[in-house]
Design an enzyme around this catalytic site. Structure first.
Site, PDB file in Angstrom:
ATOM      1  CB  ALA B 509      41.495  33.647  75.052  1.00  0.00           C
ATOM      2  CG  ASN B 628      41.740  39.457  66.875  1.00  0.00           C
ATOM      3  OD1 ASN B 628      41.898  39.427  65.654  1.00  0.00           O
ATOM      4  ND2 ASN B 628      41.965  40.532  67.603  1.00  0.00           N
ATOM      5  N   GLY B 700      48.465  31.265  73.621  1.00  0.00           N
ATOM      6  CA  GLY B 700      49.652  32.054  73.953  1.00  0.00           C
ATOM      7  C   GLY B 700      50.992  31.346  73.946  1.00  0.00           C
ATOM      8  CD  GLU B 701      52.140  29.889  78.573  1.00  0.00           C
ATOM      9  OE1 GLU B 701      53.032  29.607  79.357  1.00  0.00           O
ATOM     10  OE2 GLU B 701      50.927  29.889  78.887  1.00  0.00           O
TER      11      GLU B 701
END
Lengths: 324, 735
Positions: B509, B628, B700-701
């Site tokens: 992203a 988002n 994400g992580e």
């Protein structure tokens, strides 16, 4: 999975006629199909018994009768089972997942095969799967394995939860075979592994379980099933306990106790039942009563915690049921 | 009105939830054959003989490939996965290695025939013990300007980390261990391969479609431009679809050899050994501090199991971006080692270095707080770092302090009971830990195309591995072009698209969003150029600066306005497009880049039987701009769930035989719904405009890191038992 013949008879007699040799009965399929995909079970013929008239749940003054083809989920939500035999309903609801319970039959549940990882992996030795090949679990990963009823040939646990509850309640299995009907106490139905771990019960060739009966026991209303496991749901028991208590005036009059996850078959603890009689319903009293529950246990390299966990599981289950 | 930062439903949600989305294994092509692999059943040695007669003669079987009758394959390029090519020799490197491939007319025939292959081995004893092999050898260099695997930063006059520790008023030391873990993405690895005119199309799950294509071409020995990888839908990855595992090349080579499409779907058990997993690691952290909690020395040594040299290429370095970046300390020493073992391949898994590393340092910090009788949050604030260790670089943007403060307030940290409480049968405790994850930025290219139906295509060869990347293309495209989401058609998961950011390192992203903006601007410039130069355009003859683009319209003032669809139709132009490239700039050498977060949790342990159950969790993160909100929340919740699995459930023991003992979903436990409490998630939403003009670093992580430590710290608070060996199972809590 290998190719196999398939039959779906409509009568018990016809099913028995079509069985034999390397055949397997198919009910919910949650064990059989799984093990066929793994090549652990390789029947040459599958006899689908789902059309047989083996349904029905009856709760009355004589006790409880369950048709062998009743699904676990239907038994678990039956109002009579829930109110009069809560230990049975709880053991069912703590088993598998809702999807599996919707498929799995009561008879099949009693016959489900062990979850020992070596039994399920055809590239490893296993006396239960391939007699005489050896037991990889003895020296392998055996954290989840049995400590009671084991032998040098096999240390696999019996995986059923509801069988533990049923053994505690003196259930009987109704059988139908080429030579007619008979019934056996569920506690005697299962064999210890000894040198023949591939022989798990006393079913005769082609014989079918047609039903399960539980004698009437008024104080089974005061019962419960405790399942101890790493994951909160959808896992087999590290230890479990089925407990029913007849309590009056804060004193135990009578008790039923069986445990799972520790034995090579559902494990009734009559000595604990006797030790509970006359004791007050306190944690300290329960601890004394279960002090010898794991006597004779043979822990393995990775499950040395199980005897202690078993005693604690019992105290917790007794405490919980005793407070009902 | 932009939708950036709002709750946006997945644009591919309806396809996925109705089963219309076609994943790799859903592809059915005419004349397609089905393949099934045969795996080794010993941990090390050599194949003496294989009998394939029964398999070859079984119904429907087209071909049986083995090292004796191989498909020609080459190793992946260095660093792309394993270091050998399957079926090219008779060596057994690990248990569960591919030694055969059966192709038949149906899946069932292939599977049945595969079970008929028998193999004789000359077996050797594999080396499988991490403990016996420790300490290992210094980890191979990671390249790309990464710090060395072993280094020390020492204060003037200090000669060694041991000296710095010895001079500290208080020290703690702990060794933290964990076994093998697996990604267990919901979709098992699957490939459908089809050749046409010497060109291969491979449908398979790929986190980096173009890298997959390059690796696949190398394994097949063909030019890279003859291979196209299509990966529009991926059922989870977590690192398991970065490298190309042997299934893709096998299916592709068999399709070429048999001149028909071939599908190969791995059985779940096969994924456990054929796809690289997170290796076992043992970490020793030593901390030295003053009596009032100021760190003087941090030492972090690790030994990582690694199937070297025959299999492995990715190297875990757990300390670099955890102990190496979390706290201010005058003395820091990192020593990352590997222990060569004969085991299935290993690879990066969500928070690949940082999740294990974070567990070690954040547990050690808790042990230090306990030893100092200090609030663990206060200890962390006391050692708050403002510049990166070793380099002195400031962070591009760091608001960890606000994460701590906001998280503590949301959780009620200051009013928590100290040293645990009892609630009926349950012992209740609280714990906290820090999250940190490096914020990489990768080069990315994005193409934006205006079409004459009023829609715009936003295309980049990145991947949506379940993260919501395809929705991000829509959101950012809609934002940059000023048109509704419904008029943006996002495209990714195709190696033929402009080179996109890999969906790895939580950087998809962050790397893509700024370039979408540039590409949109370039496409707008091209659109205006068309408007002023095409004779059929009402803007013909104007200068470009007289025409303004906004919200899908070209506007020259005085009522002269026209939507781009109409302009394209008037000029007979199907579409106007532009491609932009973007990537890190000179700021990369001037700043440190990380995302940060703070975890707070409550855990209950049964006082009889020990089961630890997480009952409350709060996570606050600093990740820059949020694209988002809904997907961000999902990512953080998913990361915390990963942490719960890491802390309490997930391990696959490696047996002496080289067999992974829990190589299936019945024995390898991942959390189920019942294990997960409500997870309270919050983000600061402070743009990091040094990282990129868009300001989004990625998410994400991050929250995977530190979550296991927070749980372990809460268990210690509840029970007084410190478990340093993961997972923290009930048998370790029986006291």
């Amino acid at each position: 999975m290998h190719a196999y013949d398939f039959a779906a008879p409509r009568s018990i007699r016809s099913a028995i006629d079509r069985a034999g040799g390397e055949s397997a009965y198919l009910a919910g399929g949650t064990t059989l199909v799984d093990l066929m995909k793994l090549e652990v079970m390789t029947p040459s013929r599958v006899v689908d018994i789902n059309r047989l008239p083996l349904k029905g749940i009856r709760v009355d003054g004589n006790g409880l009768r369950l048709g062998a083809l009743e699904r676990m989920s239907d038994v678990a939500r039956h109002p009579g089972v829930r109110s009069r035999y809560p230990v049975v309903a709880q053991a069912l609801e703590l088993s598998a997942s809702q999807q599996l319970r919707n498929m799995a039959s009561m008879g099949g549940n009693l016959l489900q095969r062990t979850r020992c990882g070596y039994f399920r992996d055809t590239s490893t030795p296993c006396n239960k799967r391939l007699p005489g090949s050896g037991c990889a679990a003895l020296t392998g990963e055996n954290r989840t394995h049995a400590i009671l009823g084991t032998s040098d040939s096999c240390v696999a646990t019996h995986p059923s939860d509801v069988a533990v509850a049923l053994v505690a309640l003196d259930a009987q299995v109704e059988l139908y075979g080429p030579h007619g009907r008979r019934s056996l106490p569920l506690g005697d139905f299962y064999r210890l592994p000894g040198n023949t771990p591939h022989l798990e019960n006393h079913l005769l060739p082609r014989e079918l379980i047609t039903g399960i009966t539980v004698p009437s026991l008024s104080w089974a209303r005061h019962s419960g099933y405790l399942k101890v496991r790493d994951r909160q749901s959808y896992e087999f028991a590290l230890t479990s306990a089925a407990v029913a208590l007849d309590v009056s005036g804060g004193v135990v009059r009578e008790a039923r106790v069986a445990v799972g996850g520790v034995g090579t078959r559902p494990w009734r603890l009559p000595a604990v039942e006797q030790a509970l009689v006359g004791r007050r319903t306190t944690e300290a009293a329960y601890e004394q009563a279960v002090a010898h529950a794991a006597d004779g246990a043979r822990p393995l390299a990775h499950n040395a915690f199980k005897p202690e966990l078993l005693r604690r599981t019992l105290v917790r289950a007794l405490t919980t049921v005793g407070e009902l | 009105m932009t939708s950036v930062g709002t709750d946006v439903d997945r644009v591919d949600g309806p396809e996925k939830t109705t089963g219309r989305a076609r994943y790799s294994a859903d592809r059915v092509l005419p004349d397609m054959a089905y393949a099934h692999v045969v795996l080794s059943t010993i941990g090390k040695g050599r194949i003496r003989a294989m009998n394939t007669d029964a398999a070859a003669g079984a119904p429907g079987v087209l071909r049986v490939y083995t090292p004796f009758q191989p498909l020609k394959l080459y190793p992946p390029p260095p660093g792309y996965g394993e270091t050998y090519a399957v079926l090219q020799d008779r060596d057994i490197r690990f248990r569960g290695q591919v030694i055969g491939l059966v192709v038949a007319r149906t899946f069932e025939q292939a599977r049945e025939a595969a079970a008929l292959v028998t193999t004789e081995y000359d077996a050797q004893q594999p080396s499988t013990s991490l403990a016996a092999g420790s300490p290992g050898v210094t980890a191979p260099d990671q390249g790309q300007g990464a710090p060395p695997a072993k280094f020390a930063v020492l204060a003037p006059g200090v000669t060694s980390i041991d000296q710095a520790l010895a001079a500290s008023e208080v020290t703690v030391q702990g060794t933290y261990t964990q076994g093998s873990q697996h990604h267990v993405a919901m979709e098992p690895h699957a490939t459908v391969a089809v050749w046409q005119d010497g060109h291969l199309t491979a449908y398979c799950g790929a986190q980096m479609p173009q890298v997959h294509a390059v690796s696949l071409a190398a394994q097949l020995g063909v030019e890279a431009d003859r291979v196209r990888v299509l990966s529009p839908y991926v059922g989870g990855a977590f690192g398991s679809r970065v490298a190309t595992w042997p299934d893709i090349a096998l299916a592709s080579a068999a399709a070429l050899d048999l001149d028909r499409p071939v599908k190969l779907v791995l059985a779940r058990e096969q994924v456990f050994t054929m796809v690289g997993h997170r290796p076992a690691v043992s970490q020793t952290v030593r901390l030295g501090a003053s009596a009032d909690g100021v760190l003087n020395a941090v030492s972090h040594k690790s030994d990582v199991a690694m199937p070297m040299p025959t299999v492995g290429s990715w190297v875990m370095v757990p300390a670099q971006d955890t102990s190496g970046a979390l706290y201010k300390t005058p003395n820091l020493a990192i020593d990352q080692r590997v222990v060569p073992l004969d085991m299935p391949p290993t690879w990066a898994m969500r928070g690949p270095n940082e999740a294990p590393g974070g567990f070690a340092i954040e547990t050690a910090m808790d042990e230090l707080a306990v030893s100092l009788r200090m609030d663990p949050l206060r200890l962390r604030l006391r050692n708050y770092a403002t510049t990166a260790a070793g380099t002195g670089r400031p962070w591009s943007s760091k608001h960890l302090r606000e994460c701590y403060e906001t998280g503590a307030e949301r959780f009620g940290w200051s009013s928590r009971p100290r040293s645990g409480t009892v609630d009926g049968q349950w012992l209740v405790g609280t714990g906290m830990a820090t999250a940190i994850y490096p914020a990489a930025r990768f080069p990315a290219a994005v193409r934006v195309r205006f079409r004459d139906d009023g829609t715009a295509v936003v295309a980049s060869a990145t991947a949506d591995i379940g993260t919501g990347a395809v929705t991000l293309l829509s959101i950012c495209g809609s934002d940059a072009l000023g048109i509704p989401l419904s008029r943006v058609e996002p495209r990714l998961g195709d190696s033929a698209l402009p080179p996109g950011a890999p969906a790895v390192g939580s950087a998809g992203a962050g790397s893509t969003a700024p370039v979408i903006r540039s590409a949109a601007q370039a496409a707008i410039t091209a659109l205006i150029d068309l408007a002023v130069t095409h004779p059929d355009s009402p803007f013909y003859g104007m200068t470009a600066d007289q025409v303004r683009y906004h919200d899908g319209y070209l506007d020259a003032g005085a009522g002269r306005s026209m939507g781009f669809a109409r302009l394209l139709k008037l000029t007979g132009t199907a579409g106007v497009e532009a491609t932009a490239n973007g990537g890190p700039g000179p700021e990369a050498g001037q700043y440190a880049f990380h995302s940060f977060g703070a975890h707070f949790c409550e855990v209950r342990g049964n006082r009889f039987t020990g089961e630890p159950r997480v009952s409350r969790f709060t996570t606050v993160v600093d990740i820059g701009t949020v694209v988002n909100a809904q997907a961000t929340r999902s990512q953080i919740v998913g990361s915390v769930i990963f942490g719960i699995g890491h802390a309490l459930l997930e391990v696959d023991p490696l047996e002496d035989s080289g067999r992974l003992a829990a190589g299936n979903l019945g024995d390898y436990l991942v959390p189920v719904n019942a294990d997960i409490p409500d997870i309270d998630v919050h983000w600061l939403d402070i743009p990091d405009t040094v990282y990129s003009p868009f300001g989004a670093r990625g998410v994400g992580e991050l929250a995977t890191v530190g979550s296991a430590a927070a749980i372990g710290n809460a268990i210690h608070d509840a029970t007084g038992i410190r478990v340093r060996d993961l997972p923290i199972t009930l048998d370790k809590l029986l006291g």
